[in-house]
Structures are given as structure tokens and as C-alpha cells.
Design a protein around this motif. Structure first.
Motif, PDB file in Angstrom:
ATOM      1  N   GLU A  67      30.351  -5.026 -63.872  1.00  0.00           N
ATOM      2  CA  GLU A  67      31.707  -5.189 -64.025  1.00  0.00           C
ATOM      3  C   GLU A  67      32.313  -3.932 -64.606  1.00  0.00           C
ATOM      4  OE1 GLU A  67      33.513  -7.726 -62.704  1.00  0.00           O
ATOM      5  OE2 GLU A  67      31.572  -8.614 -62.348  1.00  0.00           O
ATOM      6  N   ARG A  68      31.822  -3.282 -65.359  1.00  0.00           N
ATOM      7  CA  ARG A  68      32.353  -1.770 -65.666  1.00  0.00           C
ATOM      8  C   ARG A  68      32.489  -0.870 -64.497  1.00  0.00           C
ATOM      9  NH1 ARG A  68      29.883  -2.919 -70.541  1.00  0.00           N
ATOM     10  NH2 ARG A  68      28.017  -1.524 -69.854  1.00  0.00           N
ATOM     11  N   GLU A  69      31.337  -0.864 -63.757  1.00  0.00           N
ATOM     12  CA  GLU A  69      30.988  -0.012 -62.654  1.00  0.00           C
ATOM     13  C   GLU A  69      31.961  -0.290 -61.448  1.00  0.00           C
ATOM     14  OE1 GLU A  69      26.856  -0.276 -61.271  1.00  0.00           O
ATOM     15  OE2 GLU A  69      26.437   0.589 -63.020  1.00  0.00           O
ATOM     16  N   LEU A  70      32.143  -1.547 -61.257  1.00  0.00           N
ATOM     17  CA  LEU A  70      33.210  -2.238 -60.392  1.00  0.00           C
ATOM     18  C   LEU A  70      34.546  -1.812 -60.659  1.00  0.00           C
ATOM     19  CD1 LEU A  70      31.852  -5.782 -59.258  1.00  0.00           C
ATOM     20  CD2 LEU A  70      32.113  -3.679 -57.985  1.00  0.00           C
ATOM     21  N   THR A  71      34.914  -1.860 -61.948  1.00  0.00           N
ATOM     22  CA  THR A  71      36.206  -1.591 -62.240  1.00  0.00           C
ATOM     23  C   THR A  71      36.570  -0.134 -62.245  1.00  0.00           C
ATOM     24  OG1 THR A  71      36.275  -3.495 -63.941  1.00  0.00           O
ATOM     25  CG2 THR A  71      37.681  -1.771 -64.300  1.00  0.00           C
ATOM     26  N   ASP A  72      35.520   0.708 -62.482  1.00  0.00           N
ATOM     27  CA  ASP A  72      35.686   2.160 -62.314  1.00  0.00           C
ATOM     28  C   ASP A  72      35.921   2.156 -60.987  1.00  0.00           C
ATOM     29  OD1 ASP A  72      35.506   2.325 -65.175  1.00  0.00           O
ATOM     30  OD2 ASP A  72      33.367   2.905 -64.963  1.00  0.00           O
ATOM     31  N   PRO A 113      28.454 -17.031 -63.233  1.00  0.00           N
ATOM     32  CA  PRO A 113      29.160 -18.374 -63.428  1.00  0.00           C
ATOM     33  C   PRO A 113      28.216 -19.427 -63.952  1.00  0.00           C
ATOM     34  CG  PRO A 113      29.988 -17.402 -61.494  1.00  0.00           C
ATOM     35  CD  PRO A 113      28.655 -16.707 -61.692  1.00  0.00           C
ATOM     36  N   ALA A 114      26.889 -19.408 -63.386  1.00  0.00           N
ATOM     37  CA  ALA A 114      25.996 -20.285 -63.571  1.00  0.00           C
ATOM     38  C   ALA A 114      25.377 -20.176 -64.923  1.00  0.00           C
ATOM     39  CB  ALA A 114      25.144 -20.578 -62.472  1.00  0.00           C
ATOM     40  N   VAL A 115      24.946 -19.032 -65.154  1.00  0.00           N
ATOM     41  CA  VAL A 115      23.991 -18.754 -66.266  1.00  0.00           C
ATOM     42  C   VAL A 115      24.892 -18.689 -67.541  1.00  0.00           C
ATOM     43  CG1 VAL A 115      22.660 -16.926 -67.237  1.00  0.00           C
ATOM     44  CG2 VAL A 115      22.204 -17.645 -64.867  1.00  0.00           C
ATOM     45  N   TRP A 121      32.190 -16.389 -67.846  1.00  0.00           N
ATOM     46  CA  TRP A 121      32.200 -15.528 -66.686  1.00  0.00           C
ATOM     47  C   TRP A 121      33.707 -15.034 -66.564  1.00  0.00           C
ATOM     48  CZ3 TRP A 121      34.337 -16.797 -61.792  1.00  0.00           C
ATOM     49  CH2 TRP A 121      34.128 -15.894 -60.642  1.00  0.00           C
ATOM     50  N   ARG A 122      34.510 -15.911 -66.752  1.00  0.00           N
ATOM     51  CA  ARG A 122      36.189 -15.637 -66.490  1.00  0.00           C
ATOM     52  C   ARG A 122      36.388 -14.710 -67.550  1.00  0.00           C
ATOM     53  NH1 ARG A 122      38.967 -16.353 -62.355  1.00  0.00           N
ATOM     54  NH2 ARG A 122      40.888 -16.682 -63.451  1.00  0.00           N
ATOM     55  N   GLU A 123      36.109 -14.778 -68.871  1.00  0.00           N
ATOM     56  CA  GLU A 123      36.612 -13.977 -69.876  1.00  0.00           C
ATOM     57  C   GLU A 123      35.993 -12.434 -69.642  1.00  0.00           C
ATOM     58  OE1 GLU A 123      34.343 -13.309 -73.910  1.00  0.00           O
ATOM     59  OE2 GLU A 123      35.344 -15.248 -73.922  1.00  0.00           O
ATOM     60  N   ILE A 124      34.726 -12.269 -68.905  1.00  0.00           N
ATOM     61  CA  ILE A 124      34.117 -11.109 -68.709  1.00  0.00           C
ATOM     62  C   ILE A 124      35.151 -10.460 -67.418  1.00  0.00           C
ATOM     63  CG2 ILE A 124      32.205  -9.799 -67.552  1.00  0.00           C
ATOM     64  CD1 ILE A 124      30.564 -11.807 -69.196  1.00  0.00           C
ATOM     65  N   GLU A 125      35.393 -11.380 -66.400  1.00  0.00           N
ATOM     66  CA  GLU A 125      36.266 -10.949 -65.188  1.00  0.00           C
ATOM     67  C   GLU A 125      37.766 -10.415 -65.772  1.00  0.00           C
ATOM     68  OE1 GLU A 125      35.303 -10.334 -62.269  1.00  0.00           O
ATOM     69  OE2 GLU A 125      33.265 -10.930 -62.617  1.00  0.00           O
TER      70      GLU A 125
END
Length: 196
Positions: A67-72, A113-115, A121-125
Motif C-alpha cells: 500500500e505504501r508503494e502504491l500510494t507513492d 479483506p479475507a485474511v 483492510w478498509r483501515e489500511i486502505e
């Protein structure tokens, strides 16, 4: 030069995350036993439990790194725009392209989302994507480019729509076609926010 305990610890964590990320991306969380991750990382099983408590904790670290990489990547695309609106279009394109990558599809959009559970998952997003969306919308509003709406609510709804589009791509039989369709729909929605 001797490595400090902190350096060794950081190296162990990096090795675990790298090995786990590759295995999770190719086979999925459920199909990868913890022992295989530690062997691939060249560390002991005790190192995994020391740094991450369990395989799920390591998986969360992998998701957060991705997620950090995608945000960057998306943030860099936003910055390439000549203004907030072109930045939004470029950022959206980069994000939707990333959703075609197997590591993003399997780790972030299918297994996370499953794991981790929907709420985590929403909190991380939200932690990684929401702030970027808020900044772009605030700038667009300050520049008089979009209609006057409450930015926090709008940003949350934009994030929700974009993440649903990402999930659609991940689950699609034809991800490239679905990616094109969702970009068209999201583009039209975002255009409706423009001041006339």
C-alpha cells in the motif's frame, strides 16, 4: 564493520517481508505455510514469531508495504499533472493499472479483506489512500475547480468507489476490459464534480 542488533533486526524483517510477498503473490496466503516463508527468507521460525507474532502479522506487513508503494506511485502520478484535475486522472490511471498486477490483485484486493477482515483492510486502505485523495480534492476545491461539497465525505466516497473498482478488476474474468470500463465510469463521475 559489525552490524548492530537494530541492523540485524531490520534485515530479518526485510527478508521475511520480501520472501512472504513473493510467495503470497504467486500462490496466495492460504497456500503458503509459515515454514516455507522462513526457509525462503533464510531465517528461523522463531524470527518470524519474534517480529510479527504470526503469519497473519507478517501478511499485514506485506499488505502495508504494498500500500505504501502504491500510494507513492499514485502520488507521483498526481504530481505530474498540470493541476489537480489532470493529476487525479493520471493518479487514477496509475492505480487502475496497478490493479492488473498479480501481486496487487492477489495480496491487496483478494487475500487482504479475507485474511485481515474487512474493517482492518478498509483501515489500511484509508490510512494510505484517503489522505492523498483529501489533499487533491482540497486543492481542486481551493482552485475553484469542483463543486462545493464537504471534502471529507467526498474523499471517503471517492476512496470507496475506487476500491470497489479495484475489487471488480481483481475478480474479473477479463481484468483489462473491466479496468477500461471502471475508468470510463469513474471518469464520468469525477467530471460531474467539475464546476460548470
Amino acid at each position: 564493520m559489525r552490524r548492530t542488533q537494530q541492523d540485524r533486526s531490520a534485515g530479518t524483517k526485510a527478508a521475511l517481508v520480501a520472501a512472504a510477498r513473493e510467495l503470497f503473490a504467486t500462490r496466495g496466503y492460504q497456500a503458503v505455510p509459515a515454514d516455507e516463508i522462513t526457509r525462503a527468507a533464510g531465517v528461523t521460525r522463531g524470527a518470524l514469531y519474534h517480529h510479527y507474532a504470526d503469519k497473519q502479522g507478517l501478511f499485514r506487513a506485506v499488505v502495508e508495504e504494498l500500500e505504501r508503494e502504491l500510494t507513492d506511485e499514485v502520488g507521483a502520478a498526481f504530481a505530474q499533472g498540470t493541476g489537480p484535475l489532470t493529476g487525479m486522472a493520471l493518479g487514477l490511471g496509475v492505480f487502475l493499472d496497478a490493479c492488473l498486477r498479480e501481486d496487487v490483485r492477489r495480496i491487496s484486493l483478494t487475500d487482504a479483506p479475507a485474511v485481515l477482515g474487512w474493517d482492518v483492510w478498509r483501515e489500511i486502505e484509508a490510512e494510505y489512500g484517503l489522505g492523498l485523495i483529501v489533499r487533491v480534492l482540497e486543492q481542486a476545491r481551493a482552485d475553484g475547480l469542483i463543486v462545493k461539497l464537504p471534502v471529507p465525505a467526498l474523499a471517503q466516497l471517492v476512496l470507496s468507489a475506487v476500491m470497489e473498482a479495484a475489487r471488480m478488476i481483481a475478480a474479473a474474468d477479463d481484468p483489462a476490459r473491466t479496468r477500461a470500463d471502471v475508468q470510463q465510469v469513474l471518469g464520468a463521475w469525477f467530471a460531474s464534480l467539475l464546476k460548470s
